[in-house]
Every structure is written in C-alpha cells, then in structure tokens.
Design a protein around this motif. Structure first.
Motif, mmCIF file in Angstrom:
data_model
loop_
_atom_site.group_PDB
_atom_site.id
_atom_site.type_symbol
_atom_site.label_atom_id
_atom_site.label_comp_id
_atom_site.label_asym_id
_atom_site.label_seq_id
_atom_site.Cartn_x
_atom_site.Cartn_y
_atom_site.Cartn_z
ATOM 1 N N LYS A 231 1.539 -5.539 17.268
ATOM 2 C CA LYS A 231 0.673 -3.991 17.145
ATOM 3 C C LYS A 231 1.563 -3.646 17.422
ATOM 4 N N THR A 232 2.213 -3.637 18.736
ATOM 5 C CA THR A 232 3.086 -3.821 19.519
ATOM 6 C C THR A 232 4.446 -2.901 19.520
ATOM 7 N N HIS A 233 4.679 -4.158 19.144
ATOM 8 C CA HIS A 233 6.997 -4.453 18.979
ATOM 9 C C HIS A 233 7.173 -4.509 20.177
ATOM 10 N N ALA A 234 6.748 -5.550 20.937
ATOM 11 C CA ALA A 234 6.764 -5.616 22.417
ATOM 12 C C ALA A 234 8.623 -6.545 21.822
ATOM 13 N N SER A 235 9.102 -6.328 22.769
ATOM 14 C CA SER A 235 10.392 -7.160 22.620
ATOM 15 C C SER A 235 10.982 -7.803 24.081
ATOM 16 N N PHE A 236 10.325 -7.434 24.943
ATOM 17 C CA PHE A 236 10.879 -7.987 26.407
ATOM 18 C C PHE A 236 9.251 -9.703 26.118
ATOM 19 N N TYR B 114 -6.426 -1.158 25.136
ATOM 20 C CA TYR B 114 -5.534 -0.706 26.586
ATOM 21 C C TYR B 114 -4.669 -1.643 26.790
ATOM 22 N N CYS B 115 -5.074 -2.820 26.959
ATOM 23 C CA CYS B 115 -3.543 -3.577 27.001
ATOM 24 C C CYS B 115 -2.224 -3.474 25.546
ATOM 25 N N ASN B 116 -3.286 -3.251 24.754
ATOM 26 C CA ASN B 116 -1.938 -2.802 23.702
ATOM 27 C C ASN B 116 -1.577 -1.825 23.858
ATOM 28 N N LYS B 117 -2.041 -0.720 23.949
ATOM 29 C CA LYS B 117 -1.422 0.509 24.570
ATOM 30 C C LYS B 117 0.035 0.880 25.748
ATOM 31 N N HIS B 118 -0.609 -0.375 26.328
ATOM 32 C CA HIS B 118 0.269 -0.063 28.269
ATOM 33 C C HIS B 118 1.884 -1.340 27.358
ATOM 34 N N GLN C 275 2.799 -1.062 24.512
ATOM 35 C CA GLN C 275 3.294 0.072 23.764
ATOM 36 C C GLN C 275 4.628 0.974 24.388
ATOM 37 N N GLN C 276 3.782 1.785 25.604
ATOM 38 C CA GLN C 276 4.229 2.660 26.485
ATOM 39 C C GLN C 276 5.824 1.825 27.311
ATOM 40 N N LEU C 277 5.196 0.194 27.433
ATOM 41 C CA LEU C 277 6.012 -0.121 27.847
ATOM 42 C C LEU C 277 7.573 -0.318 26.811
#
Length: 209
Positions: free
Chosen positions: A122-127, A83-87, A89-91
């Motif tokens: 897993k999420t490609h988060a760049s922030f 659920y963290c990963n999904k959030h 990813q959405q951000l």
C-alpha cells in the motif's frame, strides 16, 4: 484511544458518512480502556534493541548509530490504519532526503510479516520494518497499550480483525510515536500523541537530524 474509520484508503476518507463516523467514534471513545503510557522524553537516552527486519536483516540500534548520524524510529498500528499508511507513504516519499542527512529509518509494528507485506504494498515502503512479536521495543519506548474487548469487537464489526492482523489474541497496539535518536544515543526528537490521527511532519523529523 483515537477515532478510527471503516475505510482503508486515506484518499476516500471524505466519502464516508460523517454521522456514522461520529457514532462509531463516540462508542469507541466511551468504551475504550484508558492507558497510562506517556512515551519517552526528549533528551533522554534511547533504549537499545536488536531485532530482525522484514528483509531478514539484523537491526541493532548500537550498530546503526556507529554507521549513521541518526536513527528515525517510528511505531505504527497496522496495514488497516489509513493514517499509518499515509505516514509511511510520506516517509517513503522523503526517504532520500532523510538518508541523505545520514539517517536510518526503522518502523516497528505488532502486525505479522504477511500484513507487513500488505503495508509495503500500500505504501511502497523500502525502509526496515520490524515485527515486534513480544512487544519488547514497544515496551522499552513506552508506547504499548491493550485494547479492551468492546473496542476489539467494534473494530471487527467494521472489518478490522486484530487477531488476524497481529497473529495473536493479545490486542496490543502502539501509540504511533516517532523518535529521532542521535549518534550518542540521545533522543533529540519525540512525537508522542495518543490521538493517532496526529503525526509529525517530515520537515520536523528532518530538522532534528
């Protein structure tokens, strides 16, 4: 405590045996220690903080608010939480929209730098993501709680080793809250829900900026 699932891929959740999931949920919900955190309230002043993010950049709330319209501050549990990963990813998917409105996004987590990198993979988060080693930020925003030993053991049985993930034996996790802080330092949006499955929509966050 909320229900956790022995799967790391949010897109495979439907494939899990639901009877098994309900049995796991019953065990965890019946054995978990209660925690009293209530989060901060909308309209209050956001606690200031300074920390280093995963890029080695010094993140100061005061400094960010001098150059941005708002800060989106959210807390997540770890790379093992679908659920963290999904959030995240959405951000990330909506990051351009959020930054286009003048926001700076910061994630805060207890997991180690190595596991933050797994989250990014897993999420490609760049922030910016901050490892809150001493829980100062989590405590300031009233989101920290400690898992009881039975729950920690149940997590480990299903492949979630908090000692390894967080690099200590404290077993501290955050309620996955989200705060939007305006230029004056006021909390203009608060999402705090002890059921970790519930996360705010990106639209609700964007509307608060």
């Amino acid at each position: 405590m909320g229900l956790w699932l022995p799967s790391f891929d949010i897109f495979k959740l439907k494939k899990i045996n639901m009877k098994k999931v309900l049995l796991i949920a019953f065990f965890i919900l019946s054995s978990a220690a209660l925690y009293a955190q209530a989060g901060l309230k909308k309209g209050g002043q956001a606690p200031v903080f300074t920390a280093k993010d995963n890029y080695g950049k010094i993140i100061s709330l005061k400094t960010l608010l001098k150059t941005h319209k708002a800060v989106v501050l959210f807390f997540y549990r770890g790379q093992w939480c679908p659920y963290c990963n999904k959030h995240l990813q959405q951000l990330q998917d909506s990051l351009q929209m959020l930054t286009g409105k003048g926001a700076y996004v910061v994630g805060v987590t207890p997991e180690t730098a190595e596991n933050i990198n797994k989250t990014i993979g897993k999420t490609h988060a760049s922030f910016s993501i901050v490892q809150d080693k001493d829980y100062k930020i989590m405590k300031a925003y009233d989101v920290n709680y400690v898992l009881d030993d039975k729950t920690v053991g149940a997590y480990k049985k299903y492949g979630i080793d908090l000692d390894q993930n967080n690099g200590n034996t404290d077993h501290v996790l955050p309620v996955p809250a989200t705060y939007v802080i305006d230029k004056s330092g006021k909390l203009v949006f608060v999402h705090f829900d002890k059921d970790y499955r519930n996360r705010p929509s990106i639209r609700a966050i964007a509307d608060a900026i």
